[in-house]
Design an enzyme around this catalytic site. Structure first.
Site, PDB file in Angstrom:
ATOM      1  N   ASP A 135       0.864  -1.176   0.000  1.00 38.36           N
ATOM      2  CA  ASP A 135       0.000   0.000   0.000  1.00 38.36           C
ATOM      3  C   ASP A 135       0.904   1.230   0.000  1.00 38.36           C
ATOM      4  O   ASP A 135       2.070   1.150   0.399  1.00 38.36           O
ATOM      5  CB  ASP A 135      -0.909  -0.024   1.229  1.00 38.36           C
ATOM      6  CG  ASP A 135      -1.783   1.205   1.316  1.00 38.36           C
ATOM      7  OD1 ASP A 135      -2.283   1.650   0.264  1.00 38.36           O
ATOM      8  OD2 ASP A 135      -1.964   1.733   2.430  1.00 38.36           O
TER       9      ASP A 135
ATOM     10  N   ASP B 124      -0.121   5.156   0.755  1.00 37.97           N
ATOM     11  CA  ASP B 124      -0.336   6.144   1.814  1.00 37.97           C
ATOM     12  C   ASP B 124      -0.400   5.493   3.186  1.00 37.97           C
ATOM     13  O   ASP B 124      -1.053   4.454   3.369  1.00 37.97           O
ATOM     14  CB  ASP B 124      -1.641   6.913   1.552  1.00 37.97           C
ATOM     15  CG  ASP B 124      -1.488   7.917   0.421  1.00 37.97           C
ATOM     16  OD1 ASP B 124      -0.362   8.056  -0.087  1.00 37.97           O
ATOM     17  OD2 ASP B 124      -2.492   8.536   0.027  1.00 37.97           O
TER      18      ASP B 124
END
Length: 538
Positions: free
Chosen positions: A274, A276
């Protein structure tokens, strides 16, 4: 007494025809009186002697040591005979000690195959075409009888011997007797499977995250991370003739370039990241969540977040066609590559090609790239191809893309960001570079940000060296679970997938596909991940 000299090793005596012998100064002694065909009742003349065949007399070969090894010899009928006395040949300046030939217990020998032997001493040079000889090998399973010529024998290396070598005559002098190499019949455990997961608990001490005073130039060098070895699905992965880099099968492809040395199906481990709040800190800066959690100044946090957001969208609009592609977002950069006819774009005018005027409506531009009009789709593909070219050109030098004035602002902003987040990005890059340095591992990015702004984030945060553009997916329209399925289709079911993130969506997607999930919620999680990678637990 008449004495006729036949050869240096053969003497015929007229008084002792009944005791006629052939004396041979070699490694073996042959006596005709002990062989069939010579009787005492009928003395032979010399002419008869040479016209009569002797089935046991062999022609003399120079410097052959057929029975000089001190080993028990067996005849063709597998009957044991008394070993002959070993006499060194006249031309041989050294003797060969007697020793046994030991077989490795893990090797299976069968007739017709050369044995894997370890000869400690060398042998005298034999003439070309020497007939095979029968030898005995002592092993734990008994005796092995096989006619093996030395030309077919392959030797172990010194590391496989469990007894000392005989010095003085290295095997390299006789390349015709030994194979060039020996591949061990076993495979190291480390190449079969990784080390088992450790059951120990990581106890990490919080270290002070103080950023020393550095100049802008030195900071720029710090963030330009080193490039690891070129790996499959990393550097230079572009369109393939039959399968695009996003995992979709292509019925047609206008462009193709040289594929990487190993295909996607040879990747052993895929790390799905991922973006952010996992690799970078961005959204929590704007909301002030990060500042309140770690006791930082909220005003400074929001200011840095807004400045970084402005740089991201400025780069996306100026260089990555975000104004044109915002309503035509794709999951992967190659989703519309099949509509590209390969036209040269060096002199192509994107601002005057009528891309906006030819679009019937933004609501018809779907995530899959379906849009009315072949000409419009080709122009869309041109833009994504140029985005890909810009990314690959400046992924390690984003300062050259944004220009000198903005570069100084970007360097200063990066330094403030690292100081505020206690080197969060630095810890992330350590783990990413460890994965990137492995030959059969790859980093893949799945983010809920639109594809074009996500590419701008990756460039500005200095992640271009660890994330090739082919390994970046946007889950804005379809969700992360759908992206996980595409990634598994691309790299195959045999690869091991590890999902790294902080959210519930990636955790649920990993659980559905039976992928291990590594949660990142603080600095200690990043440190533990890096430590596990260094020990090759992951």
């Amino acid at each position: 007494m008449v004495e006729l000299v036949i050869s240096p090793s053969l003497t015929v005596n007229s008084d002792c025809l009944d005791k006629l012998k052939f004396n041979r100064a070699d490694a073996a002694v042959w006596t005709l009186s002990d062989r069939q065909g010579i009787t005492k009742s009928a003395p032979l003349r010399v002419s008869q002697l040479f016209s009569r065949s002797c089935p046991r007399v062999l022609p003399r070969q120079p410097s052959t040591a057929m029975a000089a090894y001190g080993q028990t010899q067996y005849s063709a009928g597998i009957q044991q005979a008394t070993p002959y006395t070993a006499y060194p040949p006249p031309a041989q300046a050294y003797g060969i000690p007697s020793y046994s030939i030991k077989t490795e217990d893990s090797l299976n020998h069968s007739p017709g195959q050369s044995g894997f032997l370890s000869y400690g001493s060398s042998f005298s040079t034999s003439p070309t075409g020497q007939s095979p000889y029968t030898y005995q090998m002592h092993g734990t399973t008994g005796f092995y009888q096989g006619g093996n010529g030395l030309g077919n024998a392959a030797g172990f290396g010194s590391v496989h011997q469990d007894y000392p070598s005989y010095p003085g005559f290295p095997q390299s002098q006789y390349p015709q007797y030994y194979g060039s190499s020996y591949n061990p019949p076993y495979v190291p455990a480390s190449s079969i499977c990784p080390s088992p997961l450790s059951t120990s608990t990581y106890v990490l001490q919080e270290a002070s995250h103080n950023v020393p005073n550095q100049s802008s130039e030195s900071l720029a060098g710090e963030y330009n991370t080193h490039n690891g070895p070129s790996t499959p699905a990393k550097e230079g992965d572009t369109d393939r003739p039959h399968r695009a880099s996003d995992g979709k099968l292509r019925g047609r492809s206008k462009r193709s370039s040289d594929p990487s040395p190993a295909g996607d199906n040879e990747i052993e481990r895929v790390f799905v990241w991922d973006l952010d709040e996992t690799i970078i800190i961005f959204h929590s800066l704007l909301t002030g969540t990060f500042a309140s959690r770690y006791g930082k100044d909220t005003t400074t946090s929001v200011r840095i977040g807004l400045m970084m957001e402005e740089m991201i969208f400025n780069l996306a609009d100026t260089h990555l066609f975000f104004n044109d592609l915002e309503d035509c977002d794709q999951i992967h950069v190659d989703d519309v590559s099949s509509d590209d006819n390969g036209q040269d774009l060096s002199t192509y005018n994107f601002s005057a090609d009528g891309f906006h005027s030819s679009a019937p409506g933004a609501n018809l531009c779907l995530g899959s790239g379906v849009h009315g009009g072949v000409d419009w789709m080709r122009k869309l593909a041109f833009r994504y191809r140029r985005v890909k070219e810009m990314y690959n050109t400046y992924k390690n030098n984003v300062g050259g893309l944004i220009g000198t004035p903005k570069r100084e602002t970007w360097l200063q902003l990066r330094a403030e960001l690292e100081a505020l987040t206690d080197l969060w990005l630095t810890h992330s890059l350590k783990a990413l570079n460890l994965i990137n340095s492995r030959p059969n591992c790859v980093n893949v990015l799945v983010t809920t940000t639109q594809l074009i702004p996500a590419l701008a984030k990756v460039l500005l945060y200095g992640l271009g060296s660890v994330f090739p553009i082919e390994n970046i997916y946007s889950a804005t329209k379809t969700g992360k679970e759908s992206c996980f399925e595409r990634i598994m289709q691309r790299f195959g079911r045999k690869a091991v997938y590890v999902v790294i993130g902080d959210g519930v969506e990636e955790e649920q997607g990993a659980k559905k596909h039976n992928m291990p999930f590594w949660r990142i919620s603080c600095h200690a999680d990043l440190e533990a991940l890096r430590h596990a990678l260094e020990l090759e637990y992951l």
